[in-house]
Scaffold this motif. Structure first.
Motif, PDB file in Angstrom:
ATOM      1  N   GLY A   1      11.159  -0.733  19.151  1.00  0.00           N
ATOM      2  CA  GLY A   1      10.987   0.325  17.974  1.00  0.00           C
ATOM      3  C   GLY A   1      11.029   1.453  18.869  1.00  0.00           C
ATOM      4  O   GLY A   1      11.225   2.465  18.085  1.00  0.00           O
ATOM      5  N   GLY A   2      11.123   2.057  20.047  1.00  0.00           N
ATOM      6  CA  GLY A   2      11.326   3.340  20.640  1.00  0.00           C
ATOM      7  C   GLY A   2      10.349   4.190  20.374  1.00  0.00           C
ATOM      8  O   GLY A   2       9.196   3.944  20.096  1.00  0.00           O
ATOM      9  N   VAL A   3      10.821   5.419  19.861  1.00  0.00           N
ATOM     10  CA  VAL A   3       9.907   6.403  19.319  1.00  0.00           C
ATOM     11  C   VAL A   3       9.266   6.481  18.185  1.00  0.00           C
ATOM     12  O   VAL A   3       8.251   6.762  17.613  1.00  0.00           O
ATOM     13  CB  VAL A   3      10.607   7.934  19.467  1.00  0.00           C
TER      14      VAL A   3
ATOM     15  N   ARG B   1       3.183  -3.314  17.269  1.00  0.00           N
ATOM     16  CA  ARG B   1       3.668  -2.712  18.458  1.00  0.00           C
ATOM     17  C   ARG B   1       2.943  -3.256  19.645  1.00  0.00           C
ATOM     18  O   ARG B   1       1.849  -3.174  19.688  1.00  0.00           O
ATOM     19  CB  ARG B   1       3.459  -1.046  18.618  1.00  0.00           C
TER      20      ARG B   1
ATOM     21  N   ASP C   1       7.264   4.318  16.377  1.00  0.00           N
ATOM     22  CA  ASP C   1       6.011   3.586  16.223  1.00  0.00           C
ATOM     23  C   ASP C   1       5.433   3.836  14.587  1.00  0.00           C
ATOM     24  O   ASP C   1       4.462   4.649  14.617  1.00  0.00           O
ATOM     25  CB  ASP C   1       5.324   4.041  17.360  1.00  0.00           C
ATOM     26  N   SER C   2       6.256   3.290  13.771  1.00  0.00           N
ATOM     27  CA  SER C   2       5.814   3.734  12.564  1.00  0.00           C
ATOM     28  C   SER C   2       5.817   2.401  11.700  1.00  0.00           C
ATOM     29  O   SER C   2       6.530   1.271  12.069  1.00  0.00           O
ATOM     30  CB  SER C   2       6.924   4.697  12.131  1.00  0.00           C
ATOM     31  N   TYR C   3       4.896   2.522  10.508  1.00  0.00           N
ATOM     32  CA  TYR C   3       5.091   1.332   9.666  1.00  0.00           C
ATOM     33  C   TYR C   3       6.188   0.826   9.107  1.00  0.00           C
ATOM     34  O   TYR C   3       6.386  -0.251   8.539  1.00  0.00           O
ATOM     35  CB  TYR C   3       3.834   2.091   8.539  1.00  0.00           C
TER      36      TYR C   3
ATOM     37  N   LEU D   1      -0.391   5.626  10.386  1.00  0.00           N
ATOM     38  CA  LEU D   1       1.145   5.891  10.464  1.00  0.00           C
ATOM     39  C   LEU D   1       1.670   4.806  11.458  1.00  0.00           C
ATOM     40  O   LEU D   1       2.977   4.394  10.984  1.00  0.00           O
ATOM     41  CB  LEU D   1       1.419   7.149  10.866  1.00  0.00           C
ATOM     42  N   GLU D   2       1.022   4.437  12.513  1.00  0.00           N
ATOM     43  CA  GLU D   2       1.719   3.602  13.513  1.00  0.00           C
ATOM     44  C   GLU D   2       1.540   1.933  13.250  1.00  0.00           C
ATOM     45  O   GLU D   2       0.741   1.630  12.117  1.00  0.00           O
ATOM     46  CB  GLU D   2       0.983   3.607  14.781  1.00  0.00           C
ATOM     47  N   ASP D   3       2.447   1.391  13.704  1.00  0.00           N
ATOM     48  CA  ASP D   3       2.574  -0.126  13.393  1.00  0.00           C
ATOM     49  C   ASP D   3       1.833  -1.169  13.975  1.00  0.00           C
ATOM     50  O   ASP D   3       1.497  -0.733  15.391  1.00  0.00           O
ATOM     51  CB  ASP D   3       3.887  -0.513  13.763  1.00  0.00           C
TER      52      ASP D   3
ATOM     53  N   TYR E   1       0.900  -1.156   0.080  1.00  0.00           N
ATOM     54  CA  TYR E   1      -0.107  -0.139  -0.021  1.00  0.00           C
ATOM     55  C   TYR E   1       0.893   1.336   0.118  1.00  0.00           C
ATOM     56  O   TYR E   1       2.191   1.073   0.251  1.00  0.00           O
ATOM     57  CB  TYR E   1      -1.025  -0.148   1.236  1.00  0.00           C
TER      58      TYR E   1
END
Ligand code: SF4
Lengths: 188, 181
Positions: free
Chosen positions: B115-117, A158, B119-121, A153-155, A144
């Motif tokens: 992953g720390g700060v 997590r 938090d991203s794809y 945006l976030e994973d 995508y």
């Protein structure tokens, strides 16, 4: 040689391309023109090849997504630089998210190649005529276009985060629609 | 610094004039502990912190790791310091797979641990998503003292690890859960 200024370049463009220049403004003194998609390559070529303006360098090319700006959700932005005149300007093109074909600028600057690949990767903009339109930065099987605002945006993977501290009740990230107000294009 | 002990006393055993009888795993553990060859896998800011840890002020060499190994085949300890992008994940895994047993992994910093700060794809949310980790060092970035403490904990693991652990079912199950070999 005539001095190249915001006003002179804009006047030249308006004289030569008329309606294709939708409007222009000067944030922080930088000439920024909104132009029609159909004429973008002609305009770029003119700016590059004109013997006075000589915009010989494409500093940057990138995409942008304003999901609430109906009919003009997606945009491509060109930053141009004339080494000869020490003059910079910007061109912006906006078009609907449902119709993502853009003409490629690789015909003018080879450097547009990777920039357009990146723009395609992050916004899904299809540069027609690009020699090799593959994604360039993310994992190869990215399926995508991550900077389109409909994607979080976030994973999802997590695990160490307590969503209560982030004002969320699910772990799917903040969606653009949840923000109050609309992102607006600057007007004239 | 005067009370830092570089090598502890010899392992417990039956000792007399000119001889020491002890068990093999204690001797091997002591040898491993004091001759770890680390492979630094430094991708970003935490790697800079590691450089000062290696430098003369903090001097990681006094723990028996004078030589960094830049080939995974000779390394015992994989030190992952920094943000690991998802695209880097398979490479990290490949490096780990090339290391010979016994091998230890230390995740230095919030990025490598969780992953720390980021938090991203695009960022791997902790390297334990792709390889098993022995010691986590928190901090963004951790101070060199913290990295040293992490190393000392790895040394404790190395010293006390049973010689049969790497052949054990539990260890095999761990590797299987990561689908390694
Ligand atoms: S934990 Fe902090 S200092 Fe370390 S790599 Fe991540 S962002 Fe950089």
């Amino acid at each position: 040689m005539a001095e190249v200024t915001n006003a002179s370049v804009l006047a030249t463009l308006q004289e030569k391309f008329g309606d294709a220049i939708e409007h222009a403004y000067e944030p922080y003194g930088m000439l920024t023109a909104f132009v029609k998609r159909e004429q973008i390559i002609d305009i770029l070529r003119f700016l590059k090849e004109d013997s006075t303006i000589q915009m010989n360098f494409l500093t940057s090319l990138c995409g942008i997504h304003y999901p609430n700006n109906e009919g003009k959700e997606l945009g491509v932005i060109y930053h141009l630089h004339s080494f000869t005149n020490n003059f910079r300007m910007r061109l912006e093109v906006f078009f609907p998210a449902a119709d993502v074909d853009m003409p490629t600028a690789t015909v003018l600057w080879p450097t547009a190649n990777w920039m357009e690949r990146e723009t395609f990767e992050f916004y899904g903009i299809n540069f027609v005529g690009h020699p090799d339109l593959r994604i360039i930065l993310n994992v190869e099987d990215m399926d995508y276009h991550p900077l389109l605002k409909q994607y979080p945006l976030e994973d999802d993977t997590r695990t160490d985060k307590d969503d209560r501290y982030f004002g969320r009740d699910d772990n799917k990230g903040v969606h653009f629609d949840k923000f109050p107000g609309k992102a607006q294009l600057p007007n004239k | 610094m005067s009370n830092v002990q570089i090598v502890n006393e010899p392992p417990v055993g039956l000792q007399g004039e000119g001889f020491l009888v002890t068990n093999l795993s204690a001797v091997v553990g002591m040898a491993r502990k004091n001759s770890l060859w680390p492979l630094p896998f430094a991708t970003s800011c935490c790697g800079i912190e590691f450089m000062s840890t290696m430098g003369p002020n903090y001097d990681l060499s006094r723990f028996g790791m004078e030589r960094l190994s830049f080939s995974p085949r000779q390394a015992d300890l994989l030190m992952v310091m920094g943000t690991i992008a998802k695209k880097m994940g398979p490479i990290l895994r490949h490096v780990y797979e090339q290391m010979a047993e016994p091998r230890w992994v230390i995740a230095v910093g919030a990025c490598a641990s969780s992953g720390g700060v980021f938090d991203s794809y695009s960022v791997l949310q902790g390297i334990d998503k792709v390889i098993p980790v022995d010691v986590y060092v928190p901090g963004c970035p951790p101070r060199p003292e913290q990295i040293i403490q992490g190393i000392m904990q790895i040394q404790e693991l190395a010293a006390s690890e049973s010689l049969r652990r790497r052949n054990g079912d539990q260890y095999k199950a761990l590797l299987d859960s990561y689908n390694i070999k």
